[in-house]
Write a protein that holds these residues in place. Structure first.
Motif, mmCIF file in Angstrom:
data_model
loop_
_atom_site.group_PDB
_atom_site.id
_atom_site.type_symbol
_atom_site.label_atom_id
_atom_site.label_comp_id
_atom_site.label_asym_id
_atom_site.label_seq_id
_atom_site.Cartn_x
_atom_site.Cartn_y
_atom_site.Cartn_z
ATOM 1 N N GLY A 151 0.826 -1.206 0.000
ATOM 2 C CA GLY A 151 0.000 0.000 0.000
ATOM 3 C C GLY A 151 0.857 1.250 0.000
ATOM 4 N N LEU A 152 2.044 1.152 -0.554
ATOM 5 C CA LEU A 152 2.989 2.258 -0.526
ATOM 6 C C LEU A 152 2.560 3.379 -1.474
ATOM 7 C CD1 LEU A 152 6.217 0.087 -0.632
ATOM 8 C CD2 LEU A 152 5.319 1.280 1.360
ATOM 9 N N HIS A 153 2.902 4.607 -1.105
ATOM 10 C CA HIS A 153 2.583 5.771 -1.938
ATOM 11 C C HIS A 153 3.396 5.763 -3.216
ATOM 12 C CE1 HIS A 153 1.885 9.812 -3.301
ATOM 13 N NE2 HIS A 153 3.137 10.153 -3.072
ATOM 14 N N LYS A 154 4.629 5.306 -3.131
ATOM 15 C CA LYS A 154 5.504 5.193 -4.304
ATOM 16 C C LYS A 154 6.468 4.045 -4.039
ATOM 17 C CE LYS A 154 7.138 9.430 -3.976
ATOM 18 N NZ LYS A 154 7.985 10.630 -4.154
ATOM 19 N N GLY A 155 7.065 3.524 -5.105
ATOM 20 C CA GLY A 155 7.994 2.413 -4.945
ATOM 21 C C GLY A 155 7.330 1.087 -4.634
ATOM 22 N N GLU A 156 6.000 1.009 -4.835
ATOM 23 C CA GLU A 156 5.310 -0.253 -4.582
ATOM 24 C C GLU A 156 5.771 -1.344 -5.541
ATOM 25 O OE1 GLU A 156 3.451 1.492 -7.983
ATOM 26 O OE2 GLU A 156 3.919 2.389 -6.053
ATOM 27 N N ASP A 157 6.268 -0.939 -6.710
ATOM 28 C CA ASP A 157 6.778 -1.906 -7.678
ATOM 29 C C ASP A 157 8.053 -2.573 -7.172
ATOM 30 O OD1 ASP A 157 7.711 0.761 -7.952
ATOM 31 O OD2 ASP A 157 8.604 0.311 -9.886
ATOM 32 N N TYR A 158 8.853 -1.879 -6.343
ATOM 33 C CA TYR A 158 10.054 -2.484 -5.769
ATOM 34 C C TYR A 158 9.667 -3.694 -4.911
ATOM 35 C CZ TYR A 158 11.792 2.374 -6.489
ATOM 36 O OH TYR A 158 12.100 3.605 -6.988
ATOM 37 N N SER A 159 8.647 -3.484 -4.073
ATOM 38 C CA SER A 159 8.198 -4.543 -3.171
ATOM 39 C C SER A 159 7.643 -5.728 -3.955
ATOM 40 C CB SER A 159 7.132 -3.983 -2.225
ATOM 41 O OG SER A 159 6.638 -4.981 -1.365
ATOM 42 N N PHE A 160 6.871 -5.437 -5.006
ATOM 43 C CA PHE A 160 6.308 -6.510 -5.835
ATOM 44 C C PHE A 160 7.425 -7.341 -6.467
ATOM 45 C CE2 PHE A 160 4.907 -8.047 -10.012
ATOM 46 C CZ PHE A 160 3.799 -8.792 -9.654
ATOM 47 N N LEU A 161 8.405 -6.664 -7.034
ATOM 48 C CA LEU A 161 9.523 -7.352 -7.686
ATOM 49 C C LEU A 161 10.242 -8.275 -6.716
ATOM 50 C CD1 LEU A 161 11.640 -7.610 -10.082
ATOM 51 C CD2 LEU A 161 12.898 -5.851 -8.822
ATOM 52 N N MET A 162 10.578 -7.756 -5.537
ATOM 53 C CA MET A 162 11.317 -8.563 -4.566
ATOM 54 C C MET A 162 10.497 -9.772 -4.112
ATOM 55 S SD MET A 162 14.443 -7.613 -3.872
ATOM 56 C CE MET A 162 14.610 -7.472 -5.646
ATOM 57 N N GLY A 163 9.183 -9.594 -3.952
ATOM 58 C CA GLY A 163 8.343 -10.708 -3.536
ATOM 59 C C GLY A 163 8.255 -11.788 -4.592
ATOM 60 N N VAL A 164 8.062 -11.385 -5.843
ATOM 61 C CA VAL A 164 7.955 -12.355 -6.937
ATOM 62 C C VAL A 164 9.241 -13.152 -7.078
ATOM 63 C CG1 VAL A 164 7.864 -12.548 -9.465
ATOM 64 C CG2 VAL A 164 6.160 -11.172 -8.257
ATOM 65 N N CYS A 165 10.374 -12.444 -7.127
ATOM 66 C CA CYS A 165 11.650 -13.122 -7.372
ATOM 67 C C CYS A 165 12.123 -13.914 -6.157
ATOM 68 C CB CYS A 165 12.711 -12.102 -7.783
ATOM 69 S SG CYS A 165 12.361 -11.291 -9.356
ATOM 70 N N ALA A 166 11.604 -13.580 -4.978
ATOM 71 C CA ALA A 166 11.990 -14.319 -3.777
ATOM 72 C C ALA A 166 11.236 -15.631 -3.645
ATOM 73 C CB ALA A 166 11.750 -13.466 -2.537
ATOM 74 N N ARG A 167 10.001 -15.655 -4.117
ATOM 75 C CA ARG A 167 9.164 -16.828 -3.880
ATOM 76 C C ARG A 167 9.259 -17.888 -4.977
ATOM 77 N NH1 ARG A 167 3.612 -14.846 -0.932
ATOM 78 N NH2 ARG A 167 4.564 -13.229 0.367
ATOM 79 N N SER A 168 9.853 -17.536 -6.111
ATOM 80 C CA SER A 168 9.898 -18.507 -7.196
ATOM 81 C C SER A 168 11.109 -18.269 -8.084
ATOM 82 C CB SER A 168 8.616 -18.410 -8.035
ATOM 83 O OG SER A 168 8.577 -19.423 -9.009
ATOM 84 N N ALA A 169 11.612 -19.347 -8.663
ATOM 85 C CA ALA A 169 12.689 -19.229 -9.645
ATOM 86 C C ALA A 169 12.157 -18.592 -10.916
ATOM 87 C CB ALA A 169 13.269 -20.610 -9.950
ATOM 88 N N GLY A 170 13.047 -17.955 -11.669
ATOM 89 C CA GLY A 170 12.652 -17.326 -12.923
ATOM 90 C C GLY A 170 13.852 -17.137 -13.824
ATOM 91 N N GLU A 171 13.647 -16.372 -14.885
ATOM 92 C CA GLU A 171 14.725 -16.187 -15.853
ATOM 93 C C GLU A 171 14.644 -14.810 -16.485
ATOM 94 O OE1 GLU A 171 16.761 -18.413 -19.747
ATOM 95 O OE2 GLU A 171 15.118 -19.355 -18.637
ATOM 96 N N LEU A 172 15.824 -14.203 -16.685
ATOM 97 C CA LEU A 172 15.944 -12.965 -17.440
ATOM 98 C C LEU A 172 16.447 -13.295 -18.838
ATOM 99 C CD1 LEU A 172 15.990 -9.878 -17.792
ATOM 100 C CD2 LEU A 172 18.300 -9.888 -16.804
ATOM 101 N N LEU A 173 15.653 -12.953 -19.850
ATOM 102 C CA LEU A 173 16.033 -13.166 -21.239
ATOM 103 C C LEU A 173 16.870 -11.988 -21.737
ATOM 104 C CD1 LEU A 173 12.566 -14.394 -22.614
ATOM 105 C CD2 LEU A 173 14.456 -15.774 -21.717
ATOM 106 N N PRO A 174 17.689 -12.185 -22.769
ATOM 107 C CA PRO A 174 18.540 -11.093 -23.258
ATOM 108 C C PRO A 174 17.809 -10.098 -24.160
ATOM 109 C CG PRO A 174 18.938 -13.074 -24.539
ATOM 110 C CD PRO A 174 17.987 -13.469 -23.434
ATOM 111 N N ASP A 175 16.548 -10.397 -24.504
ATOM 112 C CA ASP A 175 15.808 -9.577 -25.456
ATOM 113 C C ASP A 175 15.070 -8.426 -24.767
ATOM 114 O OD1 ASP A 175 15.935 -11.615 -27.915
ATOM 115 O OD2 ASP A 175 15.413 -12.730 -26.106
ATOM 116 N N VAL A 176 14.950 -7.308 -25.458
ATOM 117 C CA VAL A 176 14.208 -6.163 -24.948
ATOM 118 C C VAL A 176 12.712 -6.427 -25.089
ATOM 119 C CG1 VAL A 176 13.657 -3.723 -25.306
ATOM 120 C CG2 VAL A 176 16.040 -4.500 -25.409
ATOM 121 N N VAL A 177 11.985 -6.303 -23.983
ATOM 122 C CA VAL A 177 10.540 -6.552 -23.974
ATOM 123 C C VAL A 177 9.749 -5.336 -23.522
ATOM 124 C CG1 VAL A 177 10.865 -9.021 -23.561
ATOM 125 C CG2 VAL A 177 10.532 -7.470 -21.608
#
Length: 255
Positions: A185-211
């Motif tokens: 419920g942050l006023h700003k930077g809520e996307d930082y928290s979302f990113l850390m939660g997603v990447c902490a709870r599950s494995a994933g992959e960064l592709l080299p392509d621009v999306v």
């Protein structure tokens, strides 16, 4: 709804529907229409005490794949969370109202997620200069390749040093994972928290392509001198601590 019409990917866009940004919203719509991943839904989430959903251009609202979910309250965090209530697709991406995505953005990440079984797949982000049409790719601290749950946090030495080592708009995420994590419920930077939660709870992959194409223009909120204030620093600190805590708790749960 028939399986044939069931979307495979959802795009969520929070917006204040500021008049100067409505042309950007139309450009974003055109970039979504151009996706080679044809089975998508777009959830526009207007937010703010005086927001008027009727100003969304009719060329957008006529498309049956588009939903406008209004939340009469301030801030993109609750708008994004409310929009997640309406997602029907198994995977979701977030795109800001002044940006755009290249034609293979959804298909590339979605097909890779299906092939690997990973719950998040990201691609690179590029700064986009509309006047010249040029792109400048951000080489983020997180390296290309697969990452175990919790490992993305290790590329972020401290909240004082920088923002997180990956951008949340670079992610395509399993919808259940996105709903489990949310944007706080942050006023700003809520996307930082979302990113850390997603990447902490599950494995994933960064592709080299621009999306993702991040529009560079004078009206960007994050470009304002006042953006980097105490509230933004507090949001970064919250996200950094969240990433560390998630990683430590995951390590403890393996014993």
């Amino acid at each position: 709804m028939s399986q044939h019409n069931q979307p495979t990917v959802a795009v969520i866009t929070p917006t204040g529907l500021h008049p100067a940004r409505l042309p950007f919203l139309e450009e974003l719509y055109e970039s979504i229409r151009a996706q080679e991943e044809g089975s998508w839904e777009w959830i526009i989430a207007p937010n703010g005490p005086r927001v008027d959903p009727d100003v969304v251009p009719s060329a957008i609202t006529r498309d049956p794949r588009v939903s406008v979910i209004t939340r009469p309250g301030p801030g993109p965090a609750p708008a994004r969370n409310t929009a997640l209530n309406h997602v029907r697709a198994p995977r979701v991406a977030f795109v800001d109202d002044d940006d755009r995505i290249p034609p293979l953005s959804l298909a590339m990440r979605n097909e890779h997620a299906i092939a690997t079984g990973l719950r998040w797949v990201a691609g690179r982000s590029a700064d986009w200069y509309p006047e010249s049409g040029s792109l400048s790719t951000w080489v983020c601290p997180t390296p290309v390749g697969q990452h175990a749950a919790g490992d993305v946090w290790t590329y972020w030495p401290s909240p004082e040093a920088s923002k997180p080592p990956l951008g949340h708009c670079m992610l395509l995420t399993d919808t259940r994972l996105a709903q489990a994590v949310g944007h706080g419920g942050l006023h700003k930077g809520e996307d930082y928290s979302f990113l850390m939660g997603v990447c902490a709870r599950s494995a994933g992959e960064l592709l080299p392509d621009v999306v993702y194409h991040r529009r560079v223009h004078a009206g960007r909120w994050t470009a304002e001198d006042a953006y980097r204030d105490q509230a933004e620093f507090d949001a970064r600190t919250h996200a950094w601590l969240k990433g560390r805590a998630e990683r430590e708790l995951l390590a403890e749960s393996t014993f």
